[in-house]
Structure formats: structure tokens, C-alpha cells
Write an enzyme that holds these catalytic residues in place. Structure first.
Site, PDB file in Angstrom:
ATOM      1  N   PRO A  19       0.793  -1.222   0.000  1.00  0.00           N
ATOM      2  CA  PRO A  19       0.000   0.000   0.000  1.00  0.00           C
ATOM      3  C   PRO A  19       0.830   1.280   0.000  1.00  0.00           C
ATOM      4  CG  PRO A  19      -0.061  -1.071   2.151  1.00  0.00           C
ATOM      5  CD  PRO A  19       0.570  -2.044   1.198  1.00  0.00           C
ATOM      6  N   ASN A  20       0.308   2.245  -0.740  1.00  0.00           N
ATOM      7  CA  ASN A  20       0.852   3.608  -0.828  1.00  0.00           C
ATOM      8  C   ASN A  20       2.131   3.704  -1.648  1.00  0.00           C
ATOM      9  OD1 ASN A  20      -1.187   4.886   0.842  1.00  0.00           O
ATOM     10  ND2 ASN A  20      -0.314   3.692   2.511  1.00  0.00           N
ATOM     11  N   ARG A  27       4.863  10.960  -2.430  1.00  0.00           N
ATOM     12  CA  ARG A  27       4.611  10.700  -1.019  1.00  0.00           C
ATOM     13  C   ARG A  27       5.883  10.937  -0.200  1.00  0.00           C
ATOM     14  NH1 ARG A  27       4.847   4.524   1.114  1.00  0.00           N
ATOM     15  NH2 ARG A  27       4.027   4.935   3.184  1.00  0.00           N
ATOM     16  N   TYR A  32      11.152   8.916   1.061  1.00  0.00           N
ATOM     17  CA  TYR A  32      11.120   7.880   0.022  1.00  0.00           C
ATOM     18  C   TYR A  32      11.757   8.306  -1.301  1.00  0.00           C
ATOM     19  CZ  TYR A  32       7.907   5.674   3.306  1.00  0.00           C
ATOM     20  OH  TYR A  32       7.355   5.114   4.423  1.00  0.00           O
ATOM     21  N   ASN A  83       8.099  -5.553  -1.028  1.00  0.00           N
ATOM     22  CA  ASN A  83       8.020  -4.405  -0.134  1.00  0.00           C
ATOM     23  C   ASN A  83       6.543  -4.304   0.213  1.00  0.00           C
ATOM     24  OD1 ASN A  83       7.884  -2.026   1.231  1.00  0.00           O
ATOM     25  ND2 ASN A  83       9.019  -0.819  -0.288  1.00  0.00           N
ATOM     26  N   ALA A  86       3.176  -0.847   4.768  1.00  0.00           N
ATOM     27  CA  ALA A  86       2.712  -0.911   6.160  1.00  0.00           C
ATOM     28  C   ALA A  86       2.237  -2.312   6.563  1.00  0.00           C
ATOM     29  CB  ALA A  86       1.601   0.108   6.378  1.00  0.00           C
ATOM     30  N   ASP A  96       1.833 -15.869   6.196  1.00  0.00           N
ATOM     31  CA  ASP A  96       1.356 -17.232   5.917  1.00  0.00           C
ATOM     32  C   ASP A  96       1.469 -17.553   4.431  1.00  0.00           C
ATOM     33  OD1 ASP A  96       0.793 -17.722   8.566  1.00  0.00           O
ATOM     34  OD2 ASP A  96      -1.377 -17.470   8.380  1.00  0.00           O
ATOM     35  N   GLU A 107      13.012  -9.289   1.351  1.00  0.00           N
ATOM     36  CA  GLU A 107      12.182  -8.188   1.866  1.00  0.00           C
ATOM     37  C   GLU A 107      12.932  -6.879   1.645  1.00  0.00           C
ATOM     38  OE1 GLU A 107      11.438  -8.610   6.047  1.00  0.00           O
ATOM     39  OE2 GLU A 107      10.418  -6.675   6.210  1.00  0.00           O
ATOM     40  N   HIS A 109      12.796  -2.541   2.066  1.00  0.00           N
ATOM     41  CA  HIS A 109      12.193  -1.280   2.494  1.00  0.00           C
ATOM     42  C   HIS A 109      13.082  -0.144   2.018  1.00  0.00           C
ATOM     43  CE1 HIS A 109       9.233  -3.386   4.762  1.00  0.00           C
ATOM     44  NE2 HIS A 109      10.191  -4.153   5.236  1.00  0.00           N
ATOM     45  N   SER A 111      13.086   3.009   3.007  1.00  0.00           N
ATOM     46  CA  SER A 111      13.596   3.784   4.148  1.00  0.00           C
ATOM     47  C   SER A 111      14.244   2.848   5.165  1.00  0.00           C
ATOM     48  CB  SER A 111      12.439   4.539   4.817  1.00  0.00           C
ATOM     49  OG  SER A 111      11.497   3.624   5.366  1.00  0.00           O
ATOM     50  N   ARG A 116      13.095   4.792  12.343  1.00  0.00           N
ATOM     51  CA  ARG A 116      11.790   5.468  12.362  1.00  0.00           C
ATOM     52  C   ARG A 116      10.980   5.043  13.586  1.00  0.00           C
ATOM     53  NH1 ARG A 116       9.222   5.002   6.583  1.00  0.00           N
ATOM     54  NH2 ARG A 116       7.950   6.683   7.462  1.00  0.00           N
ATOM     55  N   ARG A 120       7.455   0.489  13.330  1.00  0.00           N
ATOM     56  CA  ARG A 120       8.051   0.027  12.069  1.00  0.00           C
ATOM     57  C   ARG A 120       9.233  -0.915  12.310  1.00  0.00           C
ATOM     58  NH1 ARG A 120       5.592   3.459   8.201  1.00  0.00           N
ATOM     59  NH2 ARG A 120       5.110   5.465   9.145  1.00  0.00           N
TER      60      ARG A 120
HETATM   61  C1  DQA Z   1       8.259   1.047   3.652  1.00  0.00           C
HETATM   62  C2  DQA Z   1       8.353   1.254   5.172  1.00  0.00           C
HETATM   63  C3  DQA Z   1       7.013   1.010   5.830  1.00  0.00           C
HETATM   64  O1  DQA Z   1       7.102   1.206   7.234  1.00  0.00           O
HETATM   65  C4  DQA Z   1       5.972   1.975   5.286  1.00  0.00           C
HETATM   66  O2  DQA Z   1       4.710   1.716   5.841  1.00  0.00           O
HETATM   67  C5  DQA Z   1       5.927   1.975   3.795  1.00  0.00           C
HETATM   68  C6  DQA Z   1       7.168   1.907   3.045  1.00  0.00           C
HETATM   69  C7  DQA Z   1       9.584   1.407   2.952  1.00  0.00           C
HETATM   70  O3  DQA Z   1       9.732   1.024   1.794  1.00  0.00           O
HETATM   71  O4  DQA Z   1      10.432   2.075   3.539  1.00  0.00           O
HETATM   72  O5  DQA Z   1       4.863   2.107   3.207  1.00  0.00           O
HETATM   73  O6  DQA Z   1       7.992  -0.309   3.401  1.00  0.00           O
END
Ligand code: DQA
Length: 153
Positions: A19-20, A27, A32, A83, A86, A96, A107, A109, A111, A116, A120
Site C-alpha cells: 500500500p501507498n 509521497r 522515500y 516491499n 505498512a 502465511d 524483503e 524497504h 527507508s 523510524r 516500524r
Molecule cells: C516502507 C516502510 C514502511 O514502514 C511503510 O509503511 C511503507 C514503506 C519502505 O519502503 O520504507 O509504506 O515499506
């Protein structure tokens, strides 16, 4: 990319974004960066081609859709780079689904989540992931691809 990192057999890597991340570039650019998700996809496809990897690249704001895509990757993709945004910090359902996937999971991220907010700092995915890349900006996706190429041999 060193030639020895390239995979001799073509493998498919599913790159999944939560998401996002569709708002990347607009954003919180101080956190980011200014690259869009389309820019990241282009870079991943270029790096994938160099490494001999076929890339699928998707984003969803829906937890259920991400679970469906992870399930769909079984038997089709040899590795997943995720990624989960959240959902990383909340989703047992995504964990799962990843546990039911046979191949390597990386995985990513953008940031450094450990610098943070406390919420997180915990990831449901990290215990399943073969590797975790945080705080390397969007380059983290390319580093994950290199690692996947190594793991798939
Ligand atoms: C994120 C870090 C997460 O905590 C956050 O909710 C994101 C982006 C990152 O790529 O740094 O949406 O996954």
C-alpha cells in the site's frame, strides 16, 4: 553487473509492492525520494534483463490482493521480492502466504525502518525472508535482484 552474477537458466522473479507505494515520488519525498514506482519498475526490468531474470512487477493497496498474488507465484515464479509497505508490520496473512511459497524471498524497504517509529521496527515478513534490505532507497530493489540471482544460481 558482473557477468558471473547472471543466471544461466531464465528464472521469473515476482516483485510485489504494498500500500501507498503507488504514490512513490509524491509521497513524503524526504523519506522515500523522488523516483516513481514506474521508474523503479524500469530499473528492475533493466537489471533483471542483465541478470537473465524475467520480472513481474505489481503493486496493490489491498492486503488480500497481495496474498492472492503470492499464492499465484507458487509454481510460476522462482523468487519473490516484496516491499509490503505498512502490511509488513501488521500482516500475518502475508507471512502465511509467503510461508507457502517454496523459493527465496527478499524483503525490501526503501527507508531505514529502524531509524523510524517503534511500530516500524517489527516485521512479520523478516522471519520468513532469506534477506532483508532496508534504508538503501530504491536501489534496495536492485540489490535484492542481485541477491536473488545469486540464490537461484
Ligand atoms: C516502507 C516502510 C514502511 O514502514 C511503510 O509503511 C511503507 C514503506 C519502505 O519502503 O520504507 O509504506 O515499506
Amino acid at each position: 553487473m558482473p557477468a558471473q552474477d547472471a543466471c544461466p537458466v531464465s528464472h521469473t522473479v515476482a516483485i510485489l509492492n504494498g500500500p501507498n507505494l503507488n504514490l512513490l515520488g509524491q509521497r513524503e519525498p524526504d523519506i522515500y525520494g523522488h523516483e516513481t514506482l514506474a521508474d523503479v519498475e524500469t530499473s528492475c526490468r533493466e537489471a533483471g534483463a542483465e541478470l537473465g531474470l524475467t520480472i513481474t512487477f505489481d503493486q496493490s493497496n489491498s492486503e488480500g490482493e497481495l496474498v492472492t498474488w503470492i499464492q499465484a507465484a507458487r509454481g510460476k515464479a522462482q523468487a519473490i521480492i516484496i516491499n509490503a509497505g505498512a502490511y509488513t508490520h501488521t500482516s500475518v496473512a502475508i507471512l502465511d502466504a509467503l510461508n507457502a511459497f517454496e523459493g527465496p524471498v527478499m524483503e525490501v524497504h526503501i527507508s531505514n525502518v529502524h531509524q523510524r517509529e517503534d511500530f516500524r521496527h517489527h516485521s512479520f515478513i523478516s522471519g520468513r525472508a532469506d534477506g532483508v534490505i532496508v534504508g538503501c532507497g530504491t536501489q534496495g530493489y536492485l540489490l535484492a535482484l542481485q541477491r536473488v540471482a545469486t540464490l537461484l544460481g
